[in-house]
Design an enzyme around this catalytic site. Sequence first.
Site, short mmCIF file in Angstrom:
data_model
loop_
_atom_site.label_atom_id
_atom_site.label_comp_id
_atom_site.label_asym_id
_atom_site.label_seq_id
_atom_site.Cartn_x
_atom_site.Cartn_y
_atom_site.Cartn_z
N TYR A 1 -14.56 3.75 -18.41
CA TYR A 1 -16.02 3.68 -18.31
C TYR A 1 -16.48 2.93 -17.07
O TYR A 1 -17.68 2.76 -16.85
CB TYR A 1 -16.62 3.03 -19.56
N LYS B 1 -2.95 2.12 -26.85
CA LYS B 1 -2.02 3.22 -26.55
C LYS B 1 -0.95 2.67 -25.60
O LYS B 1 -0.60 3.29 -24.59
CB LYS B 1 -2.82 4.38 -25.92
N ASP C 1 -3.65 6.10 -32.21
CA ASP C 1 -3.72 7.36 -32.97
C ASP C 1 -3.36 7.10 -34.43
O ASP C 1 -3.99 7.66 -35.35
CB ASP C 1 -2.86 8.47 -32.35
N ASP D 1 -14.77 3.49 -28.63
CA ASP D 1 -15.87 4.45 -28.69
C ASP D 1 -15.59 5.46 -29.81
O ASP D 1 -16.46 5.77 -30.64
CB ASP D 1 -15.95 5.16 -27.32
#
Length: 486
Positions: free
Chosen positions: A134, A181, A214, A238
């Site tokens: 972002y 991640k 995930d 988000d």
Amino acid sequence: MTQPATSTKTRVTALPGDGIGMEVFDATRRIFAAAQAPVEWELAEAGAAVFKKGIPSGAPRETLDSIAKNGLALKGPLETPVGFGEKSANVTLRKHFELYANIRPVRELPGIKTPFTGRGIDMVIVRENVEDVYAGIEHMQTPDVAQCLKLMTRPGCERIIRAAFGLALAENRKKVTCATKANIMKLTEGMMKRVFEQVGPDYPGITRDHIIIDNCAHQLVIAPEQFDVIVTSNMNGDIISDLAAGLVGGLGIAPSANLGDHVAIFEAVHGSAPNIAGKGLANPTALLSAGIMLLRHIGAFEAAATIEQALFITLAEGENLTGDLSPRGHGVGTDKFVGQVIDNLGRTSNLPSRVYSPLTLTPWPDLTAHTEPTSRELIGVDIFIESDLSAAELGSSLTQIAEGSQLRLDSISNRGVQVWPATGGHTFLVDHFDCRFMLKAPAQGNPPQGIADLVKAIGSRHSWMHVEKLQRFDGKDAFERPQGES
Ligand code: NAP
């Protein structure tokens, strides 16, 4: 006539925003007034009307000044009208005030039936709000290849992780889960995991664990009640904060806080709902709940609890709910819902209410963050080249160009997969190659002239896009290797 004392009231910038914004803000204002919440409003403008005046940020100077002066704002939804301005006013506010901590409580609300009702969902998602992809640093590398820089910083990770632990302490929560991640993006997402492991022991009373993002999404659906506080990077947050809101009734009732060192902006997560705007049908629960968060932020715990109990009782009794929370045809208008909440002020129930204490963020000095490693070596460069040659042709051309120079061609990768020397794999090629050259002798200090000479020589035969240094900090590689590289 004596004037009511206002000195004990905290001044808050009110940004009703667009569409249903004014309706849900008025509802919140009425309930706050009835509860004698210690807040006074300073109305300001942002969003569609501002864009239409030709102010491309969506937030005029007076609005920014009002928020800076008060340090607090309650914000409704803001639209970016098509054809006016390219930036979102929400992002403008977030970046302008460095609101780095996005706090999204996700809690089962009384009377709101979902497939997860009764599971006891009560967690807070703490999302880093300004870094990551972002940062908006994007470049087309070739007409077919787009690049977005994912920037994550050590201070950025540390302050959000400390905010998450601070929130756990303030709300008497027992566990902080860091979701990243890190298994794939070892340097960026991995940094958040490493900082979490370094900072966590400063909070000995709080259990901590790490989960791959995930699996976090999966676990949020399978067993959401296991989570207490989740801290995560911007993009992960988000996505999972919206997912989590869906578990307890959706975005329409979700509040959030955007906190920085100097300013805090509280908002409803939903948008301007243009289909019902102006009809008196909007549900003000999200903005009211954001207002309750604001009251706690300023230490007005009693007013927050009074309003929250009145809201919970109204939702639980389910008699005067807006259309979005009622069976078709049975909803009431915003006005009647607000009247019901006001009637319920002062009632108490055994509906759950947490114990809160003030959340204090660790202040960060306004200094440029810089850590100097004990040793720093330059061992090579990645030169990104736009080319329609095959990997073998490009490899042979670059090997020839580098001959006799201070560098040798080490490998070429395409979209992160090594394609030269060939590995035997089958890779779809685009016209964007990462060509890795290693220095024959690692350098300390200034980059050797040989690098500039090589870039110049390559530029006479190929089109290069950008150059990345390959460095070693404190003896450790500060770069990743392509897939397939041995
Ligand atoms: P939205 O405004 O949240 O609305 C989607 C639908 O959800 C509405 O049509 C309405 O549906 C229902 N809804 C949302 N909030 C509600 C409320 N308080 N009470 C009752 N129903 C509610 O999402 P969108 O249509 O995607 O976005 C519309 C505009 O808002 C866009 O310009 C978008 O950019 C902007 N937006 C701003 C923010 C923000 O400022 N934070 C966030 C999201 C979107 P039904 O009446 O059909 O049930």
